[in-house]
Motif scaffolding. Structure first.
Motif, mmCIF file in Angstrom:
data_model
loop_
_atom_site.group_PDB
_atom_site.id
_atom_site.type_symbol
_atom_site.label_atom_id
_atom_site.label_comp_id
_atom_site.label_asym_id
_atom_site.label_seq_id
_atom_site.Cartn_x
_atom_site.Cartn_y
_atom_site.Cartn_z
ATOM 1 N N THR A 184 -9.826 2.034 3.043
ATOM 2 C CA THR A 184 -9.242 3.334 3.370
ATOM 3 C C THR A 184 -8.088 3.172 4.349
ATOM 4 N N GLU A 185 -8.278 2.296 5.328
ATOM 5 C CA GLU A 185 -7.209 2.018 6.286
ATOM 6 C C GLU A 185 -5.974 1.473 5.586
ATOM 7 N N LYS A 186 -6.213 0.561 4.661
ATOM 8 C CA LYS A 186 -5.103 -0.035 3.917
ATOM 9 C C LYS A 186 -4.427 1.002 3.021
ATOM 10 N N LEU A 187 -5.229 1.879 2.429
ATOM 11 C CA LEU A 187 -4.695 2.952 1.592
ATOM 12 C C LEU A 187 -3.766 3.852 2.400
ATOM 13 N N ILE A 188 -4.190 4.211 3.601
ATOM 14 C CA ILE A 188 -3.380 5.077 4.451
ATOM 15 C C ILE A 188 -2.084 4.367 4.854
ATOM 16 N N GLU A 189 -2.185 3.097 5.198
ATOM 17 C CA GLU A 189 -1.009 2.349 5.645
ATOM 18 C C GLU A 189 0.072 2.279 4.561
ATOM 19 N N SER A 190 -0.309 1.817 3.364
ATOM 20 C CA SER A 190 0.688 1.703 2.294
ATOM 21 C C SER A 190 1.064 3.077 1.739
ATOM 22 N N GLY A 191 0.119 4.013 1.735
ATOM 23 C CA GLY A 191 0.404 5.366 1.277
ATOM 24 C C GLY A 191 1.437 6.065 2.139
ATOM 25 N N LEU A 192 1.334 5.899 3.457
ATOM 26 C CA LEU A 192 2.311 6.486 4.373
ATOM 27 C C LEU A 192 3.701 5.919 4.132
ATOM 28 N N SER A 193 3.769 4.624 3.861
ATOM 29 C CA SER A 193 5.055 3.989 3.586
ATOM 30 C C SER A 193 5.689 4.591 2.339
ATOM 31 N N ILE A 194 4.880 4.796 1.297
ATOM 32 C CA ILE A 194 5.389 5.397 0.061
ATOM 33 C C ILE A 194 5.880 6.813 0.305
ATOM 34 N N ILE A 195 5.104 7.604 1.028
ATOM 35 C CA ILE A 195 5.490 8.987 1.317
ATOM 36 C C ILE A 195 6.821 9.034 2.063
ATOM 37 N N ASN A 196 6.982 8.178 3.057
ATOM 38 C CA ASN A 196 8.228 8.172 3.832
ATOM 39 C C ASN A 196 9.418 7.733 2.988
#
Length: 370
Positions: A184-196
């Motif tokens: 979940t932590e990894k999902l949030i990290e890479s997901g935030l990068s994609i969103i930005n």
């Protein structure tokens, strides 16, 4: 960037077809089943190592043949020779650039930027959010190797986390729950990068949409593009909101064994005069927006990458009225090299012809230059 020539061997209907091109507009003309669209598919293969209209390479092999081969010569500051060979027996594709084997498709994307407009683009404006995400992701990926790598990493995380959620459906062991937290932590990290990345893209891309829309339609309508992410979240503490939504959906994710929060569920809202195109747009507005998106993609990639992409248009004029067709025909002159397929030239008097253009007639395997 210019594609000087292409050779298609045992590639769908083309047994051994060689074409050389103008550095301006190339009109590929022929009746149904003559291989016009296949030429564009071959060009797309050379630029990306993949087909634009089939999921497997074997579909492109001519009947009863052992494989296909594509050869192309690109010219920019230097000359690049590209060869693709696909073997049916090995079920493997080989991509060579200047005789050097490139084994990873991620190392190919962006070398030869390409934009393609086909009738299937209706899915971008009329289809599911996944189709709009696919469009946006493909544009950013050509311009940014880092985005492509982040996207692939995120997809891997989704698969791993989904598998773990499935295991947890019947087995809530602590070690598995701890592993879920890590993913979940990894999902949030890479997901935030994609969103930005996507937020920055939308903020920049809208000016290209507006410019192209105004040229084709004038100033009577105002196009728009909005990014709807994390449930249309508009706050500033994005990481906290991402984590909160995942926690909120935790029980449902475990019950459904599915990733329910993240940029893989986001959407891009296309608008005309602040109204949803998908909900309120006419067929003409949908078709115009599809064309506009591809022109915007072309000029975006040209500015961001500093390279002029190839532009491929597959039989689009038959679906447009004369006014829009005339505007688009004139707009094509502002591009670099373009490839346009059509079944007949006689009724397309609105096409602005130029002595530097090339007219390629395909008929029963024969190639005639007009």
């Amino acid at each position: 960037m210019i594609l000087s020539s292409i050779n298609l061997k045992n590639f769908r209907s083309h047994k051994d077809t060689y074409l050389n091109f103008s550095d301006k507009l190339n009109f590929i003309i022929g009746g149904n089943g003559q291989g016009k669209t296949t030429v564009l598919e071959g060009i797309y293969y050379l630029c990306t190592s993949k087909s634009n209209n089939s999921k497997t390479d074997i579909e492109a092999v001519s009947f009863n043949e052992a494989g296909f081969e594509l050869n192309g010569i690109f010219n920019d500051l230097t000359e690049s020779k590209v060869r693709i060979f696909y073997s049916v027996a090995d079920n493997k594709k080989y991509y060579f650039k200047d005789a050097k084997l490139i084994s990873r498709s991620t190392d190919i994307i962006g070398i030869f930027p390409v934009v393609i407009l086909t009738p299937s683009d209706h899915s971008i404006t009329q289809g599911s959010p996944a189709e709009r995400r696919k469009f946006v992701d493909s544009v950013i990926s050509q311009a940014s190797e880092n985005y492509l790598k982040t996207l692939l990493d995120y997809s891997k995380t989704l698969r791993q986390r989904s598998s773990l959620l499935f295991q947890l459906k019947d087995n809530r062991k602590k070690n598995l729950l701890d592993e879920l937290d890590a993913w979940t932590e990894k999902l949030i990290e890479s997901g935030l990068s994609i969103i930005n990345y996507r937020l920055n893209f939308v903020a920049n891309f809208i000016k290209f949409i507006t410019a192209s829309y105004n040229i084709i339609m004038g100033n009577d309508e105002v196009p728009g593009l909005r990014y709807s992410y994390l449930g249309n979240y508009e706050g500033c503490e994005l990481k906290e909101e991402f984590a909160r939504l995942i926690e909120l959906k935790r029980d449902e994710e475990l019950r459904r064994s599915s990733n329910l929060v993240g940029p893989h569920r986001d959407d891009f809202i296309l608008e005309i005069n602040n109204l949803s195109l998908k909900t309120f747009g006419s067929q003409g507005q949908h078709k115009t927006f599809q064309v506009v998106l591809r022109f915007a993609e072309f000029f975006y990639l040209k500015e961001v990458m500093g390279v002029v992409p190839l532009f491929l248009l597959d039989d689009i004029f038959g679906e447009l009225d004369t006014k829009r067709s005339q505007r688009i025909s004139g707009y094509l002159r502002e591009l670099g090299q373009a490839f346009i397929t059509m079944t007949d030239f006689t009724n397309l008097t609105f096409i602005q012809r130029n002595e530097n253009d090339r007219y390629i007639n395909l008929n029963s395997g024969a190639v005639v230059y007009g």
